[in-house]
Write a protein that holds these residues in place. Sequence first.
Motif, PDB file in Angstrom:
ATOM      1  N   TYR A   1      68.691  10.348 -65.692  1.00 53.91           N
ATOM      2  CA  TYR A   1      68.176   9.997 -64.366  1.00 53.91           C
ATOM      3  C   TYR A   1      67.744  11.254 -63.632  1.00 53.91           C
ATOM      4  CZ  TYR A   1      67.598   7.120 -60.252  1.00 53.91           C
ATOM      5  OH  TYR A   1      67.054   6.437 -59.200  1.00 53.91           O
ATOM      6  N   VAL A   2      66.556  11.199 -63.071  1.00 56.74           N
ATOM      7  CA  VAL A   2      66.000  12.309 -62.302  1.00 56.74           C
ATOM      8  C   VAL A   2      66.111  11.956 -60.821  1.00 56.74           C
ATOM      9  CG1 VAL A   2      63.887  13.580 -61.768  1.00 56.74           C
ATOM     10  CG2 VAL A   2      64.383  12.930 -64.121  1.00 56.74           C
ATOM     11  N   GLY A   3      66.675  12.858 -60.031  1.00 58.17           N
ATOM     12  CA  GLY A   3      66.723  12.667 -58.592  1.00 58.17           C
ATOM     13  C   GLY A   3      67.816  11.718 -58.142  1.00 58.17           C
ATOM     14  N   THR A   4      67.565  11.090 -56.983  1.00 53.08           N
ATOM     15  CA  THR A   4      68.495  10.122 -56.417  1.00 53.08           C
ATOM     16  C   THR A   4      67.744   8.838 -56.109  1.00 53.08           C
ATOM     17  OG1 THR A   4      68.112  10.810 -54.133  1.00 53.08           O
ATOM     18  CG2 THR A   4      69.851  11.972 -55.336  1.00 53.08           C
ATOM     19  N   PRO A   5      68.437   7.708 -56.139  1.00 51.73           N
ATOM     20  CA  PRO A   5      67.765   6.446 -55.820  1.00 51.73           C
ATOM     21  C   PRO A   5      67.130   6.456 -54.422  1.00 51.73           C
ATOM     22  CG  PRO A   5      69.899   6.012 -56.811  1.00 51.73           C
ATOM     23  CD  PRO A   5      69.827   7.497 -56.551  1.00 51.73           C
ATOM     24  N   GLU A   6      67.794   7.083 -53.469  1.00 52.37           N
ATOM     25  CA  GLU A   6      67.299   7.110 -52.095  1.00 52.37           C
ATOM     26  C   GLU A   6      65.986   7.859 -51.953  1.00 52.37           C
ATOM     27  OE1 GLU A   6      70.369   8.260 -52.978  1.00 52.37           O
ATOM     28  OE2 GLU A   6      71.530   6.502 -52.408  1.00 52.37           O
ATOM     29  N   ARG A   7      65.723   8.766 -52.881  1.00 56.47           N
ATOM     30  CA  ARG A   7      64.505   9.584 -52.802  1.00 56.47           C
ATOM     31  C   ARG A   7      63.529   9.279 -53.936  1.00 56.47           C
ATOM     32  NH1 ARG A   7      64.759  14.081 -49.231  1.00 56.47           N
ATOM     33  NH2 ARG A   7      62.534  14.039 -49.528  1.00 56.47           N
TER      34      ARG A   7
ATOM     35  N   ARG B   1      60.921  18.670 -67.488  1.00 61.34           N
ATOM     36  CA  ARG B   1      59.602  18.532 -66.855  1.00 61.34           C
ATOM     37  C   ARG B   1      59.679  17.577 -65.673  1.00 61.34           C
ATOM     38  NH1 ARG B   1      56.607  14.577 -66.601  1.00 61.34           N
ATOM     39  NH2 ARG B   1      57.653  13.478 -68.288  1.00 61.34           N
ATOM     40  N   ALA B   2      60.310  16.432 -65.876  1.00 65.09           N
ATOM     41  CA  ALA B   2      60.399  15.425 -64.823  1.00 65.09           C
ATOM     42  C   ALA B   2      61.204  15.945 -63.637  1.00 65.09           C
ATOM     43  CB  ALA B   2      61.013  14.144 -65.374  1.00 65.09           C
ATOM     44  N   GLN B   3      62.276  16.668 -63.899  1.00 65.14           N
ATOM     45  CA  GLN B   3      63.092  17.223 -62.813  1.00 65.14           C
ATOM     46  C   GLN B   3      62.284  18.228 -62.006  1.00 65.14           C
ATOM     47  OE1 GLN B   3      66.472  16.308 -62.110  1.00 65.14           O
ATOM     48  NE2 GLN B   3      65.921  17.344 -60.220  1.00 65.14           N
ATOM     49  N   ALA B   4      61.493  19.057 -62.664  1.00 68.83           N
ATOM     50  CA  ALA B   4      60.658  20.023 -61.960  1.00 68.83           C
ATOM     51  C   ALA B   4      59.617  19.303 -61.090  1.00 68.83           C
ATOM     52  CB  ALA B   4      59.977  20.957 -62.947  1.00 68.83           C
ATOM     53  N   GLU B   5      59.001  18.252 -61.614  1.00 70.01           N
ATOM     54  CA  GLU B   5      58.021  17.489 -60.841  1.00 70.01           C
ATOM     55  C   GLU B   5      58.679  16.813 -59.645  1.00 70.01           C
ATOM     56  OE1 GLU B   5      56.252  14.827 -63.642  1.00 70.01           O
ATOM     57  OE2 GLU B   5      55.116  16.419 -64.631  1.00 70.01           O
ATOM     58  N   TYR B   6      59.857  16.250 -59.865  1.00 69.99           N
ATOM     59  CA  TYR B   6      60.593  15.594 -58.784  1.00 69.99           C
ATOM     60  C   TYR B   6      60.937  16.610 -57.695  1.00 69.99           C
ATOM     61  CZ  TYR B   6      64.354  13.143 -56.358  1.00 69.99           C
ATOM     62  OH  TYR B   6      65.155  12.574 -55.400  1.00 69.99           O
ATOM     63  N   ASN B   7      61.447  17.773 -58.088  1.00 68.28           N
ATOM     64  CA  ASN B   7      61.806  18.802 -57.118  1.00 68.28           C
ATOM     65  C   ASN B   7      60.593  19.244 -56.303  1.00 68.28           C
ATOM     66  OD1 ASN B   7      64.472  18.707 -57.908  1.00 68.28           O
ATOM     67  ND2 ASN B   7      64.320  20.480 -59.247  1.00 68.28           N
ATOM     68  N   ALA B   8      59.441  19.372 -56.960  1.00 66.55           N
ATOM     69  CA  ALA B   8      58.220  19.757 -56.256  1.00 66.55           C
ATOM     70  C   ALA B   8      57.812  18.670 -55.262  1.00 66.55           C
ATOM     71  CB  ALA B   8      57.099  20.023 -57.257  1.00 66.55           C
ATOM     72  N   ARG B   9      57.935  17.420 -55.647  1.00 67.48           N
ATOM     73  CA  ARG B   9      57.586  16.309 -54.742  1.00 67.48           C
ATOM     74  C   ARG B   9      58.512  16.293 -53.533  1.00 67.48           C
ATOM     75  NH1 ARG B   9      59.355  11.147 -54.012  1.00 67.48           N
ATOM     76  NH2 ARG B   9      60.529  11.100 -55.951  1.00 67.48           N
TER      77      ARG B   9
END
Length: 40
Positions: free
Chosen positions: A3-9, A21-29
Motif C-alpha cells: 500500500y502506498v500512502g494513506t487512505p485519507e490522502r 516508483r509509486a511511493q515517489a510519485e505519491y510523495n511528489a503529489r
Amino acid sequence: PRYVGTPERGGYWVEANDYDRAQAEYNARIAAEEAQRRLL
C-alpha cells in the motif's frame, strides 16, 4: 502487493516491484497538494 500512502490522502495498492516508483510519485503529489494549499 503493498500500500502506498494513506487512505485519507488517496493511497492505493501496487505490486511490490512497483512500490518505490509509486511511493515517489505519491510523495511528489502530496508535496504539490501541500504547496497549493499554502498558496490559498
